[in-house]
Scaffold this active site. Structure first.
Site, mmCIF file in Angstrom:
data_model
loop_
_atom_site.group_PDB
_atom_site.id
_atom_site.type_symbol
_atom_site.label_atom_id
_atom_site.label_comp_id
_atom_site.label_asym_id
_atom_site.label_seq_id
_atom_site.Cartn_x
_atom_site.Cartn_y
_atom_site.Cartn_z
ATOM 1 N N ASP A 66 27.428 -23.404 7.768
ATOM 2 C CA ASP A 66 26.974 -22.024 7.602
ATOM 3 C C ASP A 66 25.472 -21.814 7.730
ATOM 4 O OD1 ASP A 66 25.983 -23.217 5.328
ATOM 5 O OD2 ASP A 66 27.546 -22.438 4.017
ATOM 6 N N GLU A 86 34.024 -27.818 8.758
ATOM 7 C CA GLU A 86 33.867 -27.162 7.449
ATOM 8 C C GLU A 86 34.035 -25.645 7.603
ATOM 9 O OE1 GLU A 86 30.309 -26.652 4.625
ATOM 10 O OE2 GLU A 86 31.013 -28.647 4.098
ATOM 11 N N GLU A 96 24.161 -17.439 4.319
ATOM 12 C CA GLU A 96 25.218 -18.369 4.746
ATOM 13 C C GLU A 96 26.595 -17.704 4.854
ATOM 14 O OE1 GLU A 96 22.902 -19.021 2.477
ATOM 15 O OE2 GLU A 96 21.853 -20.814 3.178
ATOM 16 N N HIS A 146 17.483 -25.051 -4.284
ATOM 17 C CA HIS A 146 16.732 -24.628 -3.102
ATOM 18 C C HIS A 146 17.152 -23.285 -2.487
ATOM 19 C CE1 HIS A 146 19.859 -25.088 -0.016
ATOM 20 N NE2 HIS A 146 20.341 -26.018 -0.796
ATOM 21 N N ARG A 162 17.849 -19.809 -0.877
ATOM 22 C CA ARG A 162 16.978 -18.669 -0.609
ATOM 23 C C ARG A 162 17.135 -17.556 -1.650
ATOM 24 N NH1 ARG A 162 14.563 -17.732 4.822
ATOM 25 N NH2 ARG A 162 14.877 -19.827 5.591
ATOM 26 N N HIS A 173 13.030 -29.907 -2.977
ATOM 27 C CA HIS A 173 13.176 -29.511 -1.568
ATOM 28 C C HIS A 173 11.800 -29.239 -0.952
ATOM 29 C CE1 HIS A 173 14.406 -26.911 1.814
ATOM 30 N NE2 HIS A 173 15.656 -27.296 1.629
#
Ligand code: UD1
Ligand code: UDP
Length: 382
Positions: A111, A133, A147, A220, A222, A253
Site C-alpha cells: 500500500d 498482500e 495507504e 512512523h 504519517r 525511523h
C-alpha cells in the site's frame, strides 16, 4: 549446466515470462525479497528488480541482507518528500523502464505510494499487475493515510491478487473481483523471518533487551506525526519513569519529523534507548528477545505474533483484524492514558500477558513466497 540449457531453450522458444518485481520502501523490500528468491528458482521466469528508491538507507539495508542488486533504481527519495513527489517521480520514471523491458507481469506489494504509482504506470501501458498482500482494508480512507487509498486503487487495476488471509480475500470479493484470480497465500513477511532469526545472534541491543524485560517500540505513520506521536511518546516516558526495571528500545525511523518528536520526548531517560533504524537481521532478532512490542507499523503486527510477542498497536484502526481477533495484537489507540494503561497491564498482569503471547499467529507458515511462485508457474504454464 542442465539449468543453463533449460533457460537457453526457454529463451529461444520465447516462452520465458518476464516479471518485474517493483518496490521502494523498507517493508516492501522485506516482503518482496523472499519472493524474488522463490521466483528465481523457477526456470520459466526472467525476474528483474525495479526499485523506486522511495527509501534510501532503509531500503539499501534490506537489499544488503538479502544480497539483492536492483536492475533499476529510480532513486527518487528527497528529504521530507511529499506524496506528490513520490507519486510523480515514480510514475514518470517507471514508464521508461516498463517500456524498455515490456514485461509480462509487474508485481507490486501492499500500500505504499511507490506501489500505487508502479501499478498505475503498468496499467497505463497495458501491462498485467499482480498485487502481493492484496485485500487489506480499514474502510477508513483517512487511516492509515494515504495507504488505505493506495491499496484500494491498486486493487482496481490488479489482475492477480495474492491475499495473505481469508478475510483479505473477502474484502476483494466484496469489491466485485473475480474469485478465480484471488489466491490466499499467507504473508511473505513471515517468510523473511526464515532468513533472519538466529537464536545465537548477539549484539549490544540484544544485550540491552536481555538485561531487563524490554519493550520494543517503532512509530512512523504519517497520520500519527504531531499530536498522536506526542501522546504515544509521553505514555512511554511515564512508563519508563514508573518502571525503572523495564527497558524501552526504539529504532527511530529516518523521517526528520519523527526524529524531532522522538528526541524531544525520549532523550535522557536512563532506561530508554533510541537507536538508528536497524537492519532486518538486527531488528528481527531484537524482536525475538523483547517482552512485547508497541508500534504503529503494519508489518510488525504480522511478524511479532509469529515470534509469540504481544503487540500494542498505537493507532485508531488496523487493517490486520485477524491479529486482534486472535488476541495477539491489541488496538491501544492514540490517547496517552489508554496507551499507558495497556502497557502497564502487559507489565503487571501475567495472565493478560500470557493470553496475548500464546495466541495463534494468523499470517501463515513462512512459505507464502513459494506458494505465489508455484501459482504463477501454473498460470503461465497453462
Ligand atoms: C513510507 C510509506 C508507508 C510505510 C513506510 C515504511 C507512503 C506514502 N508511505 O512512509 O506506507 O509504512 O514507508 O517505513 O508510501 N527517509 C530517509 N531515508 C530513508 C527513508 C526515509 O532519510 O531510507 C526520510 C526522508 O526524509 C523521507 C522521509 O523519511 O522524505 C519520509 O519517507 P517516506 O517514504 O515519504 O515516508 P514513510 O513515513 O517512510
Ligand atoms: N524493521 C527493521 N528495522 C527497524 C524497524 C523495523 O528492519 O529498525 C522492519 C520490521 O521487522 C518490518 C518492517 O521493517 O519487517 C516494518 O517497516 P515499517 O514499520 O517501516 O513499515 P510498515 O510495515 O508500517 O509499512
Amino acid at each position: 549446466m542442465c539449468y543453463l540449457f533449460l533457460i537457453l531453450c526457454y529463451k529461444i522458444l520465447n516462452v520465458m515470462k518476464k516479471i518485474l518485481v517493483c518496490f521502494g520502501t523498507r517493508p516492501e523490500a522485506i516482503k518482496m525479497c523472499p519472493l524474488v528468491i522463490a521466483l528465481r528458482k523457477k526456470q520459466c521466469f526472467d525476474v528483474k528488480i525495479v526499485v523506486s528508491g522511495q527509501h534510501k538507507e532503509m531500503l539499501q539495508s534490506v537489499l544488503k541482507v538479502f544480497h539483492m542488486v536492483p536492475d533499476y533504481n529510480l532513486d527518487i527519495m528527497k528529504e521530507n518528500q511529499t506524496l506528490f513527489d513520490i507519486t510523480n517521480s515514480t510514475l514518470e520514471k517507471s514508464k521508461v523502464v516498463f517500456e524498455k523491458e515490456n514485461p509480462d507481469l509487474v508485481l507490486v506489494h501492499g500500500d505504499t505510494s511507490t506501489s500505487f504509482a508502479f501499478s498505475l504506470a503498468a496499467f497505463y501501458l497495458g501491462i498485467k499487475v499482480g498485487h502481493v498482500e492484496a485485500g487489506l482494508r480499514t474502510y477508513d480512507i483517512h487511516s492509515p493515510f494515504p495507504e488505505e487509498f493506495n491499496r484500494c486503487a491498486i486493487s482496481v487495476v490488479s489482475e492477480l491478487d495474492f491475499a495473505p488471509t481469508d478475510s483479505a480475500k473477502c474484502n476483494l470479493l466484496r469489491m466485485g473481483k473475480n474469485e478465480n484470480f484471488i489466491f490466499v497465500t499467507g504473508n511473505t513477511g513471515i517468510d523473511s523471518l526464515r532468513y533472519t532469526i538466529d537464536e545465537n545472534y548477539f549484539d549490544e541491543n540484544i544485550k540491552f533487551a536481555k538485561d531487563n524485560p524490554t519493550i520494543l517500540v517503532t512509530c512512523h505513520r504519517r497520520e500519527n506525526i504531531g499530536a498522536n506521536m506526542e501522546n504515544i511518546f509521553s505514555a512511554l516516558k511515564r512508563i519508563a519513569l514508573e518502571f525503572k526495571t523495564i527497558n524501552i528500545i526504539y529504532p527511530v525511523h529516518k523521517n526528520p519529523k519523527v526524529r524531532e518528536i522522538a528526541h524531544k520526548h525520549l532523550d535522557n531517560v536512563k532506561n530508554i534507548k533510541l537507536v538508528e533504524p536497524l537492519n532486518t537481521i538486527e531488528f528481527h532478532n531484537l524482536m525475538n528477545c523483547c517482552k512485547f512490542v508497541v508500534t504503529d507499523s503494519g508489518g510488525i503486527q504480522e511478524e511479532a505474533p509469529f515470534l509469540g510477542k504481544p503487540v500494542l498497536v498505537v493507532r485508531d484502526t488496523t487493517e490486520r483484524p485477524e491479529a486482534v481477533k486472535a488476541g495477539t495484537c491489541k488496538l491501544s489507540g492514540v490517547n496517552e492514558d489508554s496507551i499507558y494503561n495497556d502497557i502497564k497491564e502487559l507489565i503487571t498482569s501475567n495472565s493478560f500477558y500470557n493470553k496475548m503471547a500464546n495466541s495463534i499467529n494468523p499470517y501463515g507458515d513462512g512459505f507464502a513466497s513459494e506458494k505465489i511462485a508455484d501459482i504463477l508457474e501454473q498460470i503461465y504454464d497453462s
